[in-house]
Design a protein around this motif. Structure first.
Motif, PDB file in Angstrom:
ATOM      1  N   ALA A  12      38.217  39.448  34.222  1.00 40.55           N
ATOM      2  CA  ALA A  12      37.841  40.848  33.995  1.00 40.55           C
ATOM      3  C   ALA A  12      37.462  41.082  32.541  1.00 40.55           C
ATOM      4  N   VAL A  13      38.186  40.443  31.612  1.00 41.66           N
ATOM      5  CA  VAL A  13      37.850  40.549  30.189  1.00 41.66           C
ATOM      6  C   VAL A  13      36.456  39.994  29.934  1.00 41.66           C
ATOM      7  N   ALA A  14      36.170  38.839  30.525  1.00 37.78           N
ATOM      8  CA  ALA A  14      34.866  38.205  30.327  1.00 37.78           C
ATOM      9  C   ALA A  14      33.728  39.039  30.905  1.00 37.78           C
ATOM     10  N   HIS A  15      34.006  39.789  31.972  1.00 36.06           N
ATOM     11  CA  HIS A  15      32.985  40.659  32.572  1.00 36.06           C
ATOM     12  C   HIS A  15      32.845  41.978  31.817  1.00 36.06           C
ATOM     13  N   GLY A  16      33.640  42.179  30.778  1.00 37.74           N
ATOM     14  CA  GLY A  16      33.593  43.435  30.041  1.00 37.74           C
ATOM     15  C   GLY A  16      34.258  44.570  30.770  1.00 37.74           C
ATOM     16  N   CYS A  17      35.240  44.253  31.623  1.00 38.18           N
ATOM     17  CA  CYS A  17      35.898  45.270  32.441  1.00 38.18           C
ATOM     18  C   CYS A  17      37.372  45.461  32.102  1.00 38.18           C
ATOM     19  N   PHE A  18      37.842  44.846  31.023  1.00 34.72           N
ATOM     20  CA  PHE A  18      39.255  44.972  30.676  1.00 34.72           C
ATOM     21  C   PHE A  18      39.398  44.800  29.171  1.00 34.72           C
ATOM     22  N   LEU A  67      40.986  52.936  36.607  1.00 34.39           N
ATOM     23  CA  LEU A  67      40.594  53.866  35.548  1.00 34.39           C
ATOM     24  C   LEU A  67      40.380  53.124  34.230  1.00 34.39           C
ATOM     25  N   VAL A  68      41.330  52.243  33.894  1.00 32.76           N
ATOM     26  CA  VAL A  68      41.214  51.469  32.653  1.00 32.76           C
ATOM     27  C   VAL A  68      39.970  50.595  32.682  1.00 32.76           C
ATOM     28  N   MET A  69      39.755  49.890  33.790  1.00 36.14           N
ATOM     29  CA  MET A  69      38.616  48.980  33.897  1.00 36.14           C
ATOM     30  C   MET A  69      37.288  49.731  33.872  1.00 36.14           C
ATOM     31  N   SER A  70      37.221  50.840  34.577  1.00 37.30           N
ATOM     32  CA  SER A  70      35.969  51.606  34.648  1.00 37.30           C
ATOM     33  C   SER A  70      35.595  52.176  33.280  1.00 37.30           C
ATOM     34  N   VAL A  78      24.028  31.098  20.062  1.00 39.35           N
ATOM     35  CA  VAL A  78      24.570  31.725  21.269  1.00 39.35           C
ATOM     36  C   VAL A  78      25.546  30.747  21.910  1.00 39.35           C
ATOM     37  N   ALA A  79      26.829  31.115  21.932  1.00 42.94           N
ATOM     38  CA  ALA A  79      27.868  30.291  22.560  1.00 42.94           C
ATOM     39  C   ALA A  79      28.100  30.819  23.964  1.00 42.94           C
ATOM     40  N   ARG A  80      27.808  29.989  24.951  1.00 42.51           N
ATOM     41  CA  ARG A  80      27.849  30.419  26.347  1.00 42.51           C
ATOM     42  C   ARG A  80      29.097  29.875  27.038  1.00 42.51           C
ATOM     43  N   TYR A  81      29.825  30.786  27.701  1.00 43.88           N
ATOM     44  CA  TYR A  81      31.059  30.411  28.376  1.00 43.88           C
ATOM     45  C   TYR A  81      31.084  31.018  29.770  1.00 43.88           C
ATOM     46  N   CYS A  82      31.953  30.470  30.617  1.00 39.78           N
ATOM     47  CA  CYS A  82      32.194  31.052  31.930  1.00 39.78           C
ATOM     48  C   CYS A  82      33.446  31.921  31.838  1.00 39.78           C
ATOM     49  N   PRO A  83      33.690  32.820  32.823  1.00 36.87           N
ATOM     50  CA  PRO A  83      34.835  33.728  32.741  1.00 36.87           C
ATOM     51  C   PRO A  83      36.171  33.017  32.790  1.00 36.87           C
ATOM     52  N   LEU A  84      36.263  31.876  33.508  1.00 35.82           N
ATOM     53  CA  LEU A  84      37.556  31.210  33.647  1.00 35.82           C
ATOM     54  C   LEU A  84      38.015  30.611  32.333  1.00 35.82           C
ATOM     55  N   PHE A  85      37.067  30.112  31.511  1.00 37.50           N
ATOM     56  CA  PHE A  85      37.430  29.430  30.282  1.00 37.50           C
ATOM     57  C   PHE A  85      37.078  30.249  29.059  1.00 37.50           C
ATOM     58  N   PHE A  86      36.840  31.537  29.254  1.00 37.21           N
ATOM     59  CA  PHE A  86      36.488  32.427  28.149  1.00 37.21           C
ATOM     60  C   PHE A  86      37.777  32.893  27.485  1.00 37.21           C
ATOM     61  N   SER A  87      38.018  32.461  26.267  1.00 45.75           N
ATOM     62  CA  SER A  87      39.285  32.773  25.594  1.00 45.75           C
ATOM     63  C   SER A  87      39.149  33.982  24.694  1.00 45.75           C
ATOM     64  N   VAL A  88      40.138  34.831  24.735  1.00 41.78           N
ATOM     65  CA  VAL A  88      40.194  35.994  23.855  1.00 41.78           C
ATOM     66  C   VAL A  88      41.515  35.934  23.108  1.00 41.78           C
ATOM     67  N   LEU A  89      41.477  35.822  21.817  1.00 43.63           N
ATOM     68  CA  LEU A  89      42.693  35.679  21.026  1.00 43.63           C
ATOM     69  C   LEU A  89      42.909  36.896  20.154  1.00 43.63           C
TER      70      LEU A  89
END
Length: 636
Positions: A400-406, A520-523, A625-636
């Motif tokens: 969800a974070v990688a999709h910009g929804c969280f 609500l948070v995601m939207s 441009v660093a390209r990642y998939c949602p499963l391995f997209f890290s947010v620190l």
């Protein structure tokens, strides 16, 4: 400047001076923003499935028990109690309920999920967000317009093309035609995601509470508050150990669940032989009709309890990334499914002769000689089933974070070998507090079961809706097959849904509240993300302005490399103009860095980075441009 813009061949007077200037500047920007050599060549067929030996397949099937089937396997702990919360009036009602359980397991987990839905995976990744990623590759339904043609050249960017005029092409055109349809699709996906997050709270609560309930069965005088307290202590311990990661304790999962299935299967067979072999007549669907005819409205409402026999199926689909599909199919078809049938038939045989034990059917039906070993294994299996759901929740939040929804929460990788094993501290403590609150507030399995059933059936309905699009756009199935699948799935799942509606006020409101808050948070977060991206797109710095500054950019160029983060995969971000106008100096090399999510299961390291030059060589400006998939997209 060495570059030259060719004059337009359009006759004079056909375009205005402003239009010609805009066209010329667009052409100029395209010429000055050229790709450099990619940092690695593509490895064709890198992710093609390798043939597995039978021994390896059996080994993977064994390992899948602990990760995939822990949640589904603990359902016998609480199904009959939630089906008959007010007692059993007629022994034939037990036969009818057993028949419903048998055909529910046959139709939903076995036929629909294991052999149909699990095939709709995104290069091995399952779940509602994985389906959304798959749809984004086959139709332009993504609301953040950051797609680029170079992304489609990835070796893992697989998609099929619909024939012009086909039903799939018409469906694709209809879906892409209106913005509200894309938004509606995203809302449906997020609804399923929010319900899965609710599962992360409800699964540990009902599984651990049901398992620890065995203490009171052997000690009837014990207070129910002690059982709740023991469950809460186990839950606190479970969530407190999450930061170690499943890699360090995962080797225990498969043996525990294997022993659990063997125990419930053997106990079920023992009870059938000892108490009543006639319960096997429940394999005839006739007893389903007789059950509803005899019980009427009460029988229909009891479907909310029958539904719990297939809980964990949605987690099964979300966890298929860990193992080959064939291994999961073998494990369920030849081991899990028969053991579950034996377990339910054994409990039914016991209840036919002991209707007064409807509240503790599972533990009451266990022979005294194996009672405490079964209690220990049941508690371990409940923890394993809870662990699988918790880990799945982390992965869902990360996607969800990688999709910009969280919101961007901290994500920690707990294993050096397996990138999919992660730990999310903030989400972990939220789940723990939610589990404790649910367990302490409700105390009864029936109320938590009502909440759990509501969450599960809504996830299944969302999956069915998304599967319709998969069958049309990705598989290109004939519309008649799609209609048959949709009708049968909705007939069963809407029947369950109509039953849980009656239990909204008895605990069923809990997942709805959790989903509403999460949605609500995601939207709101996704809306803000889209608006931010649109602002940056419309506020890009003009290339002519940068060229007018000259190679020094109007500043002192000092040695070093300056990194400027941007959401844009093309163009110069608006923030850079502030740097130019407010800073006295800038680095001799400037690199605009964009971290971009792609709707694929994985991006090979050899294809992960794209580097381009911005402007003439003397400007020494680049884009990475660093390209990642949602499963391995890290947010620190």
């Amino acid at each position: 400047m060495a570059e030259r813009v060719e004059a337009s061949s359009v006759p004079e007077g056909e375009n205005t001076i402003e239009e010609r200037e805009v066209g010329a500047m667009w052409e100029l920007e395209q010429k000055l923003d050229q790709p450099m050599d990619e940092e690695a060549n593509k490895l064709n067929n890198m992710y093609r499935e390798k043939g597995l030996s039978m021994l390896m397949l059996l080994r993977l099937s064994f390992q899948s028990l602990g990760i995939v089937y822990g949640d589904l396997g603990t359902s016998p702990l609480y199904v009959f109690y939630n089906t008959f919360p007010d007692g059993i009036d007629d022994s034939e009602d037990v036969i009818g309920a057993l028949s419903l359980i048998i055909y529910s397991l046959l139709l939903i987990p076995l036929i629909k999920y294991v052999f149909i839905v699990c095939k709709a995976n995104d290069n091995g990744q399952g779940g509602t967000l994985a389906i959304y990623s798959l749809l984004c590759r086959h139709a332009k339904v993504k609301l953040i317009p950051n797609q680029h043609r170079s992304d489609e050249d990835l070796t893992t960017y697989s998609r099929t093309v619909s024939a012009e005029g086909s039903f799939a092409a018409k469906t694709k055109k209809w879906l892409e035609g209106k913005e509200w349809r894309k938004r509606a699709l995203l809302v449906v996906v997020l609804l399923g995601t929010c319900m899965m997050i609710g599962d992360g709270i409800l699964t540990p609560a009902i599984s651990v509470l049901s398992a620890t309930g065995g203490i009171k069965v052997n000690n009837p005088k014990m207070s129910g508050d002690i059982v709740v307290l023991v469950a809460i202590v186990i839950l606190i311990g479970l969530f407190s150990m999450q930061h170690y990661g499943t890699d360090k304790v995962g080797w225990l999962f498969a043996p525990i669940v294997l022993i659990w299935f063997l125990f419930i299967g053997a106990t079920g067979m023992y009870n059938i032989c000892k108490y009543d072999t006639s319960v096997l007549k429940a394999f005839s669907p006739t007893y389903i009709y007789l059950y509803f005819k005899r019980r009427g409205r009460d029988g229909w409402i009891s479907l909310g309890g029958i539904l719990l026999s297939i809980t964990g199926t949605e987690a099964l689909y979300a966890d298929i990334a860990y193992f080959p599909l064939l291994a999961i199919q073998l494990a369920f078809t030849f081991f899990v499914f028969p053991c579950l049938l034996l377990a339910y038939c054994g409990q039914a045989a016991y209840l036919v002769n002991h209707k007064e034990h409807y509240q503790d059917a599972f533990y009451a039906s266990i022979p005294d000689s194996v009672y405490w070993p079964m209690f220990i294994v049941a508690t371990g299996a409940a923890i394993v089933g809870s662990q699988a759901t918790i880990s799945g929740t982390y992965s869902i939040v990360k996607q969800a974070v990688a999709h910009g929804c969280f919101p961007r929460v901290k994500i920690v990788h707990t294993s050096k070998k397996f990138l999919g094993q992660i730990y999310c501290p903030d989400i972990n403590w939220i789940l723990m507090l939610g589990c404790i609150a649910v367990t302490a507030s409700f105390k009864k399995q029936s109320q938590i079961g009502n909440a759990y059933g509501t969450a599960v059936v809504l996830v299944m309905l969302v999956t069915t809706l998304l599967m319709v699009l998969i069958m049309l756009l990705v598989w290109h199935c004939h519309w008649i097959l799609v209609l048959i699948f949709t009708f049968l799935s909705f007939f069963v799942e809407l029947s369950y849904f109509s039953a849980v509606i009656f239990k909204i006020d008895e605990g069923g409101w809990v997942p709805l509240i959790i989903a509403a808050i999460s949605l609500l948070v995601m939207s709101v977060w996704h809306y803000a993300t889209v608006k931010k991206y649109e602002f940056e797109m419309h506020s890009k710095v003009s290339m002519s302005w940068i060229l007018g500054l000259g190679p020094s950019l109007g500043l002192v160029r000092v040695p070093g490399i300056g990194l400027v983060y941007t959401e844009l995969a093309s163009g110069v971000p608006h923030i850079f103009s502030h740097f130019i106008t407010n800073l006295p100096a800038i680095h001799s090399v400037v690199v605009f860095v964009c971290v971009k999510y792609l709707p694929v299961y994985t991006v090979p390291e050899e294809e992960r980075f794209l580097v381009k030059r911005i402007g003439p060589k003397t400007f020494r400006m680049f884009r990475c441009v660093a390209r990642y998939c949602p499963l391995f997209f890290s947010v620190l």
